[in-house]
Design an enzyme around this catalytic site. Structure first.
Site, mmCIF file in Angstrom:
data_model
loop_
_atom_site.group_PDB
_atom_site.id
_atom_site.type_symbol
_atom_site.label_atom_id
_atom_site.label_comp_id
_atom_site.label_asym_id
_atom_site.label_seq_id
_atom_site.Cartn_x
_atom_site.Cartn_y
_atom_site.Cartn_z
ATOM 1 N N SER A 123 0.811 -1.214 0.000
ATOM 2 C CA SER A 123 0.000 0.000 0.000
ATOM 3 C C SER A 123 0.849 1.272 0.000
ATOM 4 O O SER A 123 1.591 1.533 -0.919
ATOM 5 C CB SER A 123 -0.975 -0.028 1.177
ATOM 6 O OG SER A 123 -1.933 0.984 1.036
ATOM 7 N N HIS A 124 0.746 2.067 1.073
ATOM 8 C CA HIS A 124 1.403 3.377 1.108
ATOM 9 C C HIS A 124 2.791 3.310 1.751
ATOM 10 O O HIS A 124 3.403 4.340 1.995
ATOM 11 C CB HIS A 124 0.516 4.368 1.862
ATOM 12 C CG HIS A 124 0.042 3.830 3.176
ATOM 13 N ND1 HIS A 124 -0.972 2.881 3.260
ATOM 14 C CD2 HIS A 124 0.459 4.048 4.438
ATOM 15 C CE1 HIS A 124 -1.147 2.561 4.532
ATOM 16 N NE2 HIS A 124 -0.293 3.245 5.252
ATOM 17 N N ASP A 298 -2.142 6.766 -3.494
ATOM 18 C CA ASP A 298 -1.003 6.108 -2.845
ATOM 19 C C ASP A 298 -0.414 5.019 -3.739
ATOM 20 O O ASP A 298 -0.782 4.886 -4.913
ATOM 21 C CB ASP A 298 -1.411 5.540 -1.476
ATOM 22 C CG ASP A 298 -2.340 4.345 -1.581
ATOM 23 O OD1 ASP A 298 -3.048 4.238 -2.599
ATOM 24 O OD2 ASP A 298 -2.385 3.521 -0.651
ATOM 25 N N ASP A 300 -0.688 1.759 -4.180
ATOM 26 C CA ASP A 300 -1.559 0.833 -4.917
ATOM 27 C C ASP A 300 -2.860 1.490 -5.364
ATOM 28 O O ASP A 300 -3.788 0.815 -5.807
ATOM 29 C CB ASP A 300 -1.845 -0.434 -4.097
ATOM 30 C CG ASP A 300 -2.626 -0.161 -2.822
ATOM 31 O OD1 ASP A 300 -2.502 0.951 -2.265
ATOM 32 O OD2 ASP A 300 -3.342 -1.063 -2.352
ATOM 33 N N ASP A 302 -5.389 2.929 -3.890
ATOM 34 C CA ASP A 302 -6.703 2.803 -3.248
ATOM 35 C C ASP A 302 -6.996 3.980 -2.316
ATOM 36 O O ASP A 302 -8.139 4.209 -1.960
ATOM 37 C CB ASP A 302 -6.868 1.454 -2.526
ATOM 38 C CG ASP A 302 -5.901 1.243 -1.382
ATOM 39 O OD1 ASP A 302 -4.933 2.035 -1.234
ATOM 40 O OD2 ASP A 302 -6.089 0.267 -0.614
ATOM 41 N N ARG A 303 -5.980 4.743 -1.934
ATOM 42 C CA ARG A 303 -6.219 5.932 -1.107
ATOM 43 C C ARG A 303 -6.139 7.190 -1.959
ATOM 44 O O ARG A 303 -5.545 7.181 -3.038
ATOM 45 C CB ARG A 303 -5.152 6.043 -0.012
ATOM 46 C CG ARG A 303 -5.212 4.939 1.001
ATOM 47 C CD ARG A 303 -4.212 5.165 2.111
ATOM 48 N NE ARG A 303 -4.295 4.083 3.080
ATOM 49 C CZ ARG A 303 -3.939 4.191 4.357
ATOM 50 N NH1 ARG A 303 -3.474 5.320 4.828
ATOM 51 N NH2 ARG A 303 -4.055 3.166 5.165
ATOM 52 N N LYS A 398 -11.404 0.263 -1.426
ATOM 53 C CA LYS A 398 -11.431 1.718 -1.589
ATOM 54 C C LYS A 398 -10.754 2.050 -2.914
ATOM 55 O O LYS A 398 -9.989 1.245 -3.434
ATOM 56 C CB LYS A 398 -10.779 2.431 -0.414
ATOM 57 C CG LYS A 398 -9.459 1.869 0.054
ATOM 58 C CD LYS A 398 -9.047 2.497 1.384
ATOM 59 C CE LYS A 398 -7.767 1.854 1.892
ATOM 60 N NZ LYS A 398 -7.952 1.116 3.115
#
Length: 581
Positions: A123-124, A298, A300, A302-303, A398
């Site tokens: 992720s982030h 971010d 991937d 999703d944010r 998300k």
């Protein structure tokens, strides 16, 4: 090409417990012999047989360092475990939301659909040879594996003795699209490398009115900037914003995906999306007139973070504003919203919208799977969390680019009769108008990281104990800040899932005030390194003459109450938080 199946002996590794976002460790940990293979085999063994044998699975991620190696290992293991075909995004790039969309939407030439996916992302978190790698499994509804599955995976990792792999299967060139076919002991096996963006764009076009967004972007008065932070969003940004919607290429920042995210931290917030923040006029240095609208995603994708000219939109406000404007602005929601939901620590801005619009409303624990359950049951259309995650029931994750398109749709709708006018309705106008209608939730989060775990537990236990006598709590509050409203209820948040009846306990400690304000205390990660205490402080203001105050001034009395009531300095020895959001 015919391949054979090898059984490799192995021994368990400790600590392969997948959290809500899968298994995340340093790359060097994943590079240990059999480490990744153990986890992948444990996952195959945890799934129903029909989701492995003869099945189609997706394998891709945010392109971080070690992804390309991991794709080849997983493909060889999938072949050996009897999987029929593996779908891979070109260069192993697929955003987490795109994977969710592909599981739900993509159909192969012979009518097959995917039953799940290995998503390669942390992720982030930063990427690179000495940074983080991660892997998580998503199910056939497109959402993350539920606890019943992740518990089984973890249990398997503790007892694993062997795994299956097709060692003689050659590496597939994932830089070019096309199908490579093999034959194994159980019949044919294909690796299908496809364009990362096509399916996702097709889905976005069924949700949003691209023509109206295009008109907005074509207006000489509108300017736009998107920062991909060198994450996977770059694989979508040019295709959507430039090719489809007509934005200029100069409006894209850091949109070339890199294995180490350009050495940065791919987390879309005011600290790490520094270049975008400066360009939008919110940094210390100003370089010319900022664009009207800015956004970031971010690693991937999703944010998301949404900014106006010299104006920051909090994630809690963002989901409330999208919900309040969705039906008019976004064709997908034209027939109405089924319901809305937020994570418990997210501000109550969405609650006020739900109440005013008479919508079903849910407050859930932190973790996207709780939203997924509501969506699968047709009870929720739009949801969000304070940690920069916003989404809807179009997929079960998300979705950062969806959130950016939602905001562009709202701006396009508000300006549809105004594109030739003197001044456009801005992001700031939309937020101020929203506060005028619904009131404003001033909001901040204080994080105390690496606190002594025992001290943190004692602090939380004391906050629970104090809830037994609210008159005493209110007496203490009046001594600290006489102007702060009384606490009318206090509890430890517990959630009973209306869909499957499961109960999640100890999700955070809440103090709810008579004027709609809240204090929330949460403890996360009581590991060996210590714990993190998060304090969420939220002051609600209905009086529209007071919604324009400086956030820190409006929150200052409640911050004072939070710190003194919790005795955080006494318990932790910290005179200030590690991070203030």
């Amino acid at each position: 090409m015919v391949f054979s199946v090898t059984k490799r002996d192995t021994t368990p590794y400790e600590g392969q417990k997948p959290g809500t976002s899968g298994l995340r460790k340093k790359v060097t940990v994943f590079q240990q012999p059999h480490y990744l293979a153990n986890f992948v085999q444990s996952t195959f063994n945890a799934l129903p047989a029909d989701q492995v044998k003869g099945a189609t699975i997706v394998v891709s991620g945010d392109g971080r360092y070690f992804s390309k190696d991991a794709v080849q290992i997983i493909a060889k293991m999938a072949a050996a475990n009897g999987v029929r075909r593996v779908w891979v995004g070109q260069d192993s790039l697929l955003s987490t939301p795109a994977v969710s969309a592909i599981i739900c939407e993509r159909i192969s030439a012979d009518g097959a659909k995917a039953t799940g996916a290995f998503i390669l992302t942390a992720s982030h978190n930063p990427g690179g040879p000495t940074e983080d790698f991660g892997i998580k499994y998503n199910m056939e509804n497109g959402g993350p594996a539920p606890e019943s599955v992740t518990d089984k995976i973890f249990s398997n990792t503790k007892t694993i003795t062997e795994y299956l792999i097709a060692e003689d299967l050659p590496d597939v060139d994932i830089s070019v699209t096309g199908v490579t076919s093999f034959t194994g002991p159980e019949g044919p096996f294909d690796v299908d490398v496809f364009d990362s963006a096509t399916d996702y764009i097709k889905l976005m076009k069924t949700i949003f009115d691209f023509e109206s967004i295009k008109k907005l972007l074509a207006s000489p008065k509108f300017s736009f900037c998107f920062d991909g932070l060198h994450g996977v969003a770059g694989a979508y940004a040019k295709r959507i914003f430039v090719d489809e919607l007509g934005a200029s290429e100069s409006s894209l920042l850091n949109c070339v995906p890199k294995e180490d995210f350009g050495g940065g931290h791919p987390d879309p917030n005011l600290t790490y999306a520094k270049e975008l923040v400066d360009r939008m006029g919110l940094g210390k240095t100003s370089n010319g007139e900022p664009p009207e609208f800015g956004a970031a995603a971010d690693g991937d994708a999703d944010r998301n973070m949404v900014l106006g000219k010299r104006f920051f939109v909090t994630p809690s406000d963002s989901v409330a504003i999208i919900a309040a404007n969705a039906v008019q602005s976004i064709p997908y929601f034209a027939s109405g919203l089924k319901g809305v939901a937020r994570s418990m620590p997210t501000s109550a801005a969405l609650d006020v919208v739900a109440k005013n619009l008479n919508l079903k409303f849910f407050e859930v624990p932190t973790g996207w799977k709780f939203f997924g359950n509501l969506m699968d049951a047709g009870m929720c259309s739009v949801c969000g969390e304070e940690s920069f995650g916003t989404g809807s029931d179009h997929i079960r994750e998300k979705d950062g680019i969806w959130a950016v398109l939602a905001w562009l749709s709202i701006l396009a709708y508000k300006n549809k009769d105004n594109l030739g006018g003197d001044k456009l309705v801005t992001v700031e106008d939309i937020v101020l108008q929203h506060w005028g209608t619904y009131g404003r939730h001033y909001y901040t989060r204080y994080d105390y990281e690496n606190v002594d775990a025992e001290a943190a537990k004692e602090l939380m236990a004391n906050l629970v104990k104090m809830q037994a006598s609210l008159p005493d709590v209110n007496k203490s509050i009046k001594e600290i800040q006489p102007a702060v409203a009384d606490v009318v209820s206090a509890d430890e948040f517990e959630y009973k899932d209306p869909v499957d009846g499961s109960v999640s306990k100890h999700q955070g400690i809440r103090y709810l005030f008579g004027d709609g304000s809240r204090l929330v205390f949460r403890l996360s990660g009581t590991g060996s390194v210590g714990a993190t205490i998060r304090i969420y402080i939220e002051q609600y203001e209905k009086d529209s003459s007071k919604t324009g105050r400086e956030s820190s001034d409006a929150l200052s009395p409640l911050v004072d109450v939070a710190l003194k009531l919790s005795k955080i300095q006494e318990y932790t020895g910290r005179s200030a938080p590690t991070v203030i959001t």
